[in-house]
Every structure is written in structure tokens, then in C-alpha cells.
Design an enzyme around this catalytic site. Structure first.
Site, short mmCIF file in Angstrom:
data_model
loop_
_atom_site.label_atom_id
_atom_site.label_comp_id
_atom_site.label_asym_id
_atom_site.label_seq_id
_atom_site.Cartn_x
_atom_site.Cartn_y
_atom_site.Cartn_z
N SER A 119 0.84 -1.20 0.00
CA SER A 119 0.00 0.00 0.00
C SER A 119 0.88 1.25 0.00
O SER A 119 0.55 2.25 -0.63
CB SER A 119 -0.92 0.01 1.22
OG SER A 119 -0.16 -0.13 2.42
N ASP B 1 7.78 -3.63 -6.49
CA ASP B 1 6.42 -3.13 -6.27
C ASP B 1 6.10 -1.96 -7.19
O ASP B 1 5.02 -1.89 -7.78
CB ASP B 1 6.25 -2.68 -4.81
CG ASP B 1 6.50 -3.82 -3.84
OD1 ASP B 1 6.37 -4.98 -4.26
OD2 ASP B 1 6.84 -3.55 -2.67
#
EC number: 2.7.1.157
Length: 398
Positions: free
Chosen positions: A86, A130
């Protein structure tokens, strides 16, 4: 692959030089700062600092000084501290919107590289995986990501299976950052010892991958060299100095990072063995996806299981709850299950035959979440099936 959950930011450019950040979630307080004086506090991983990383990354890349202000509202449904990135999603989203507001353009690869670098303003020595998938993901396909230079190759996943994410509900908090940074250093030291063993110029070597590239050999051959060159017993700083022919002072000032200078033992053999075997499993996974054998789901599952065992025993980045959750997932029909993300908490990912999905979800929910009262996070955030989602997008108001 990118999951279907995402981070959204609505943005309005303003004439002032003020950056105003608000979040739809009341847990994350509003924040205001000058766009031309960005300060990122490494000691506190506050939500707005991740936004500032992306903003500052673009600002520094273009060498900009006189920046326009923005009003931003952040919303998202990626569970925080769960190993689903996140924080990287927020960095990437902020980088993309800053680029758009300034009217500049970059390729997806350049954006991913800038965001990976700028996330380090917060103090984690992360890689770039990521951020790469955040930008390079495409709906319906997984991606093999390779670095130096950054590139992504499509990998078609089996049609008869789904991937299920299950959150252990153990937050990988900042206490785990020291583990994370110690692993980075153990890999660096292992790379230097392996390079020295093969008479390579070890001082400039930082990563295990570089040793393999310099020797021009396969991962399987690197595993044999690891067996030969390193011993399973942990190394003391003194022994490392002896192997490299340097003083303890040189080790501390020239190789170790400030947060690893007081570590007393380093497990070099285990970390190198994990990294080389894990890299080999990635390539085997891709090969199986390309060759589509009849027992494809079973073979992919076995690789995921081997991966978890190596993460647990050789890299030691699992935790009891993750191990328990992986066992439960396998018991109720997953062909393979492993931790995902950095580890020490966060999520598992399991490959589940599509026809077993509903019973799998019901059984795992009962065995892991209901029995231990772990349903603190909203149900849909803790356990869900997902397929490869698309990468970052900009929507402009007409």
C-alpha cells in the site's frame, strides 16, 4: 501481478505553492506543507511522507524549484501493513499525479525507477519490484520482472486456477525494518565472500546477482559454489574480516550500514542459498506457464511450497501466524501457498483450483479468522481471490 485493489488520488492544481493532503480514512490526519520545501521525516512512517516521496522524486528528477500547489484527496482499499505494498502504491500514485499536474512526461519504466528510488527517502532499502508492477501491470497477465535494465515479460497464468490472498493480520511494522535491512546486508556480505572465493574484484560487488553475472554461469552452478565457499554456521564480524582481509574498522565504516553495525552474527550461507534457489524457482515457474503441462497447477503449487519453506528456514522472514495460515490453506485445497511481500507478517498467496474456490474460502475463513477472532480487518480485506489487474492510470475531468 497487480491485485485489483488500488489507491486513488483526486487532485486539483491551485495557484498557491501549498500542498494540501486529505484522506477519506479518518485514521490518516490531514497534512499541509509548502510545495517548495519538502521535508521527509525518516523517524516517523506517517502516511503523508509516502506521498511526499513520490512528489519529491519527480521534483528532483526534473530539477524543479518553483512548484505549483495542489489539493489532494487520497482514498484506497489496499489493506495497510499487509505486505501488499500500500505504501509503494501511494508513492507511485503521488509520482504519477505530480508528473501529470506539471505537464511533463516519462515512460512507465522511468516512472517506476524514479518511484523505487524516491521511496528510499523513508529509510527502507527496498528493491523496485512493487513500483515496477504498479506501472507495468496489464490486466489478465502476470509479469516476469527483471532489473538492470528494468524490463517486464508477460507470463500467462493457468486458466483453471485462481490466486487467493489471505492476510495473517500480523502487521509488518517498523520493528521488522531492522530484520529487513539486516537481510540486505547479509546478502551483500555473502556476495562479497563468494566474489573473493572466485578471485573477482569483491570490493565493488553489492548484490548476489552480480557474482552470477560476472561468472556467466547458471543459478544451479551458483548454488554449488555457495555450498563450496560458505559454511552453514553463522559468521561473526571478525570472521568476515578475516575472509576478506580487512580490519573491523573497515568493515564497519566501508561495508556495514549504520543500522547493521552492531549485529553480532550473519547467516551468509542460508541467505545466499535462498536468493539463488528462489531466483531459479521464478524461472521454473515461467517455464511451466509457457509449456502448459497437464499437471501445471500442481507443479506451480509445488514451487510456491518450496518457496515458502525457503523463506521460512533459509531466509527466516516468515512468522508463526504466516506458517499456520499457509498450512491451513494447503489443508483446504490450495495446491501451493507462500508468504508474499517482505514477510514477518502480512499476507499469503495461494494457488487454488477454480472449482474448489468457494469451499476453500469458507473453510479458511472458519479455521483461521473465526477461531482466533482475527476478523479485526473488514472481511473482504483479509481473504479474497484476485486476478491480474492493470497498472496505474490517469483520469482527466472532461
Amino acid at each position: 501481478m497487480a491485485v485489483e485493489q488500488d489507491m486513488l488520488i483526486a487532485v486539483e492544481p491551485v495557484k498557491t505553492h501549498i500542498l494540501q493532503l486529505a484522506n477519506t480514512n479518518p485514521l490518516y490526519p490531514d497534512f499541509t506543507t509548502s510545495a517548495n520545501n519538502i521535508q521527509i521525516d525518516k523517524t516517523k512512517p506517517l502516511w503523508h511522507n509516502y506521498f511526499l516521496c513520490g512528489f519529491k522524486g519527480i521534483q528532483e528528477h526534473f530539477g524543479l524549484s518553483d512548484l505549483t500547489g495542489m489539493n489532494c484527496l487520497v482514498d484506497g482499499n489496499i489493506p495497510p501493513s499487509s505486505g501488499l505494498s500500500s505504501s509503494s502504491a501511494l508513492v507511485c500514485c503521488a509520482g504519477l499525479l505530480t508528473l501529470t499536474v506539471l505537464g511533463m512526461s516519462l515512460s512507465k519504466v522511468e516512472l517506476a525507477e524514479i518511484c523505487a528510488k524516491s521511496e528510499r527517502y523513508i529509510g527502507t532499502e527496498g528493491g523496485g519490484m512493487d513500483q515496477s508492477i504498479s506501472f507495468l501491470a496489464e490486466e489478465g497477465t502476470a509479469k516476469l520482472i527483471e532489473f538492470s535494465p528494468l524490463r517486464a515479460t508477460d507470463v500467462k497464468l493457468p486458466s483453471g486456477a485462481v490466486f487467493v490472498i489471505a492476510n495473517s493480520c500480523v502487521e509488518m511494522n517498523k520493528a521488522a525494518t531492522s530484520h529487513f535491512n539486516i537481510r540486505v546486508m547479509e546478502c551483500r556480505l555473502a556476495a562479497k565472500l563468494l566474489a573473493k572465493h572466485k578471485s573477482l574484484p569483491w570490493k565493488e560487488v553489492l548484490r548476489l546477482e552480480e557474482v552470477q553475472a560476472k561468472l556467466g554461469i547458471s543459478l544451479e552452478e551458483m548454488l554449488l559454489i555457495t555450498e563450496d565457499a560458505l559454511h552453514p554456521e553463522p559468521y561473526s564480524p571478525e570472521e568476515i574480516c578475516k575472509c576478506l582481509g580487512i580490519s573491523l574498522q573497515e568493515l564497519k565504516t566501508q561495508i556495514l550500514s549504520p543500522n547493521t553495525q552492531d549485529v553480532l552474527t550473519f547467516k551468509l550461507y542460508q541467505r545466499a542459498k535462498h536468493v539463488y534457489s528462489e531466483a531459479a524457482r521464478v524461472l521454473q515457474f515461467k517455464k511451466i506457464c509457457e509449456e502448459t503441462p497437464d499437471n501445471m497447477v500442481q507443479l506451480l503449487g509445488e514451487l510456491m511450497n518450496q518457496s515458502h519453506m525457503s523463506c521460512r528456514d533459509m531466509y527466516e522472514c516468515s512468522c508463526p501466524e504466516l506458517d499456520q495460515l499457509v498450512d491451513i490453506c494447503r489443508k483446504f485445497g490450495a495446491q501451493g501457498s507462500r508468504l508474499t511481500g517482505a514477510g514477518w507478517g502480512g499476507c499469503t498467496v495461494s494457488i487454488v483450483p477454480a472449482d474448489k474456490l468457494s469451499s476453500f474460502l469458507a473453510n479458511v475463513h472458519e479455521a483461521y479468522y473465526q477461531r482466533s477472532n482475527r476478523s479485526l480487518a473488514p472481511e473482504k480485506e483479509s481473504l479474497f481471490a484476485t486476478k491480474p489487474g492493470g497498472g496505474a492510470l490517469v483520469f482527466l475531468e472532461a
